[in-house]
Design an enzyme around this catalytic site. Structure first.
Site, mmCIF file in Angstrom:
data_model
loop_
_atom_site.group_PDB
_atom_site.id
_atom_site.type_symbol
_atom_site.label_atom_id
_atom_site.label_comp_id
_atom_site.label_asym_id
_atom_site.label_seq_id
_atom_site.Cartn_x
_atom_site.Cartn_y
_atom_site.Cartn_z
ATOM 1 N N ASP A 84 47.989 75.962 38.683
ATOM 2 C CA ASP A 84 48.216 75.668 37.284
ATOM 3 C C ASP A 84 47.133 76.420 36.495
ATOM 4 O O ASP A 84 46.216 77.015 37.062
ATOM 5 C CB ASP A 84 48.183 74.151 37.031
HETATM 6 C C1 GLC Z 1 49.945 74.195 31.730
HETATM 7 C C2 GLC Z 1 50.783 73.143 32.416
HETATM 8 C C3 GLC Z 1 51.878 73.709 33.281
HETATM 9 C C4 GLC Z 1 52.375 75.009 32.694
HETATM 10 C C5 GLC Z 1 51.243 75.995 32.789
HETATM 11 C C6 GLC Z 1 51.616 77.358 32.194
HETATM 12 O O1 GLC Z 1 48.599 73.841 31.778
HETATM 13 O O2 GLC Z 1 50.096 72.185 33.199
HETATM 14 O O3 GLC Z 1 52.909 72.718 33.371
HETATM 15 O O4 GLC Z 1 53.507 75.474 33.413
HETATM 16 O O5 GLC Z 1 50.056 75.541 32.164
HETATM 17 O O6 GLC Z 1 51.798 77.243 30.820
#
Ligand code: GLC
Length: 755
Positions: free
Chosen positions: A301
């Site tokens: 993430d």
């Molecule tokens: C964010 C979220 C995730 C998302 C990622 C990219 O922090 O936790 O769900 O897909 O970053 O935006």
């Protein structure tokens, strides 16, 4: 920041980019003599083996590195030096980069300008639509209609791929039992079976059955795992979960994603019992790859790898990167740590085999998408214009929105409202709020595309005088608008009162310690309902709300969630009876935040509530039952259940049993009912939940029509983890429940005899 194709500031960059491209050898992109055959693993592996044999260690780590593009008011941008990073092979993929033009230009730099011409992956959070925005996932789950959810994902894929997107970070398959957690809006609710059904539908919708098609993209099961267990319902917090609850509640929907062929996973921010999910080989290698044989790739993430330093499980960036890669996290989203790993390999602190296995997964994904064959297949400006927000896409969004709306209360059949009303007062801070119609994570959705509830009502009540008064803001203490609102209510035949949360009060990093209506909205409701006019409350919110006062005093209540781009049309058609509501809650509604966590599939405890016995599980200041239970939703008609029967009253361990029930539409309007099947294992090796959803079917019935609905319960449906964590059927007595929600059911007993 460098702007691409921006015709204002940054023009100087365009010159340099153009010059850069002009300098590129004019040779067409070549990878191999023969066209690539996507369905032949041998040829794919030979291609990838050859490519990897020519990659430097630095280029390999570049393929594991994801950078981010951004959009500002003049258009897409990439970070300073981003183009050089691409040219030098230090970036393999981008987050939040979309648009045929931008993706084409960046792809051109990678494919024609880098040493090995490896195409980029472009990814984005296409969570519930790209330009045509569908209801938020918790709303889609309220439809209990996997086919409709699959179509929504497919349409999102069609629109997103036309804008150059290869990979979406959806579906979010986290089970959520705590409405304080803002991300409850992004998932499918509290039940493993419903969540799994929606996950499978969503993965199939995004990926189709041929990833090399230019209208399919990589899906991503996220966030692995048990993100919803975060303490206090506070995002990014620590999670705690037992192995049994992990495997019976939080893992099934991820396993369903693997079985559905999902190509990617994303690790979760939380730790579980002190082990961060970004450094948890038990999860990402043991369960995901060894037990489930998941072949795809795992992405961190956002800065999740760097956050291992904050977790306190690494004291240098390099050690954080080594832990994450060894745990099985293949792509580094935004920490830019994997580009530092060559030093660790050269120092003997990291075996290159970890890097090679991750690189291979990334190249396989690019190969499956057909990017080595034609890196520009997703960058078609013409398709982008043709495919976005079409009439058909809007119609699909409206239909799913209609199915996602849940009728919570309808005293004296106040709804549906007559279309012949002379006057209607539309009141409330969300009645004409287009951003909240779209909800959070609205990708390329535009507020101006959204049909607000006010707009929808006006278009469906052309001959009715409609007065709109906001009455109050969503979240402040100003009551000065109450008088005007009350006056408008007094002048009208009926009132539609639209209350709830702004879309930015849920989703990521949007948690609340209260789940009451924000601001003075409840007071506005009291003032309006005191007029004793027919009042219909429409809720737009991203989480279950504790609306006990409304439940007791509002004549009618409709849960609309954030219905998407067609919000106003869907809500109007429901309120005016063009469509009979059929939604069912995918999450329990607490009476108050003090009850949390509260969910339907709880265990019985040693002292289940007994009104006659003080010393049983209870509160002094509240019932222990929810305001609305899981699976609950009303209709403008009514459905009678009878003749629940089992093919056998006793079966042997390992056998299946057929369950049938008659459902009759005994009302005066056609309508759809979600027939739900639950079981309870009355005596087990461990204490088992009082209900477990094991099946559901949507049935459409005309007035007076009866249907016999069939379910089959198999050995797996009766199985659970015993005290030794062995998955098996425990012989004994079971109860079978069928009904229109998780509480009001018919039941039969079944005996499963041991072998
Ligand atoms: C964010 C979220 C995730 C998302 C990622 C990219 O922090 O936790 O769900 O897909 O970053 O935006």
């Amino acid at each position: 920041m460098i702007r691409l194709k921006s015709w204002t500031a940054g023009f100087s960059f365009i010159t340099s980019l153009t010059a850069l491209l002009m300098a590129v050898s004019s040779s067409a992109y070549t990878t191999s003599s023969a066209p690539l055959n996507y369905r032949n693993d041998t040829q794919m592996n030979e291609f990838i083996d050859d490519l990897m044999s020519r990659m430097t260690l630095e280029e390999k780590c570049g393929q594991l590195t994801m950078s981010a593009g951004h959009w500002n008011n003049t258009g897409p941008v990439v970070k300073q030096g981003g183009l050089d990073d691409i040219k030098e092979g230090r970036i393999g993929s981008f987050l939040s980069v979309y648009g045929a033009d931008m993706t084409y230009q960046l792809q051109q730099v990678a494919v024609e300008n880098s040493r090995l011409h490896i195409p980029l992956l472009f990814s984005h959070d296409v969570i519930h639509g790209f330009r045509t925005i569908f209801p938020v996932p918790i709303g889609q789950a309220s439809s209990w209609d996997p086919d409709a959810v699959e179509e929504a994902a497919h349409i999102a894929a069609v629109e997103a791929t036309a804008s150059g997107v290869h990979w979406t970070y959806a579906p979010m398959v986290d089970i959520a039992r705590d409405p304080r957690w803002g991300r409850i809006v992004e998932g499918w609710g509290e039940d493993p079976l419903l969540c799994s059904a929606m996950t499978v539908a969503s993965v199939h919708g995004y990926q189709g059955n041929d990833l090399s098609r230019s209208d399919t993209l990589l899906a991503c099961a996220k966030h692995f795992v048990a993100y919803g267990t975060i303490e206090g319902g506070r995002d990014y917090n620590s999670g705690e979960v037992t192995e049994r609850t992990l495997r019976e509640v939080y893992l099934p929907s991820f396993h369903a994603a693997v079985d559905a062929g999902v190509e990617t996973f994303m690790s979760a921010f939380n730790d579980i019992g002190g082990v961060p999910c970004h450094a948890n080989p038990y999860l990402t290698r043991g369960i995901l790859r060894d037990e489930w044989a998941f072949p795809g790739l795992v992405v961190s993430d956002y800065t999740g790898i760097k956050e291992l330093l904050n977790h306190g499980v690494a004291d240098t960036r390099e050690k954080a990167g080594i832990r994450a890669l060894k745990a099985g996290v293949d792509i580094d989203m935004l920490s830019d740590i994997y580009n530092e790993l060559p030093a660790a390999v050269k120092a003997g602190d990291l075996d290159i085999s970890y890097i090679d296995e991750a690189v291979r997964r990334v190249l396989v994904a690019k190969y499956k998408l057909g990017l080595f064959e034609d890196p520009y297949r997703y960058c078609s400006g013409k398709k982008e214009a043709q495919q976005s927000l079409t009439h058909e896409h809007r119609a699909a969004a409206r239909e799913l929105a209609e199915k996602s709306i849940v009728l919570l209360k309808n005293n004296n059949a106040l709804l549906p409202l007559s279309k012949n009303m002379d006057s209607v007062a539309v009141i409330g801070p969300l009645a004409d709020e287009p951003h909240s119609c779209l909800g959070s994570w609205a990708a390329a959705g535009k507020a101006e595309d959204a049909v607000t509830i006010l707009t929808g009502l006006k278009s469906h009540l052309p001959d009715t005088q409609i007065t709109y008064v906001q009455g109050c803001s969503i979240d402040d203490d100003d009551t000065s608008g109450f008088a005007e609102a009350t006056n408008a209510a007094n002048q009208a035949d009926a009132v539609i009162l639209v209350l709830g949360e702004h879309r930015d009060m849920s989703a990521e990093a949007k948690c609340r310690t209260s789940i009451d209506l924000p601001g003075v909205q409840n007071d506005l409701a009291k003032a309006i309902i005191a007029t004793e006019k027919p009042v219909v409350v429409v809720l737009m919110n991203g989480r279950p709300l504790s609306i006990s006062w409304l439940e007791e005093n509002a004549p009618a209540i409709v849960e609309a969630w954030y219905p998407g781009v067609e919000a106003g049309n869907a809500v109007a058609r429901i309120l005016l009876g063009d469509v009979n509501p059929s939604g069912k809650l995918p999450v329990t509604f607490p009476r108050s935040v003090g009850q949390i966590p509260i969910y339907y599939n709880h265990r019985n405890t040693g002292r289940p509530f007994d009104a006659a016995d003080t010393y049983t599980t209870r509160y002094l200041d509240s019932p222990i039952t929810p305001l609305y239970p899981f699976g609950y939703g009303l209709s403008y008609t009514s459905f009678a259940y009878d003749a629940l029967s089992l093919s056998e009253a006793e079966i042997n361990e390992g056998d299946s049993v057929e369950v049938t029930v008659n459902v009759t539409n005994d009302g005066e309007r056609e309508g759809s009912e979600v027939v739900q099947l639950y079981i309870r294992d009355l005596v087990g090796d461990t204490a088992r939940p009082v209900r477990e959803l094991r099946g559901f079917k949507r049935v459409f019935l005309l007035p007076g029509e009866a249907r016999t609905v069939h379910f089959t319960l198999t050995e797996d449906d009766f199985s659970c983890y015993d005290a030794a964590m062995t998955w098996r059927v425990e012989p004994g007595r079971f109860q079978i429940f069928v009904g229109g929600n998780s509480v009001d059911t018919l039941s039969k007993e079944l005996l499963i005899k041991g072998k």
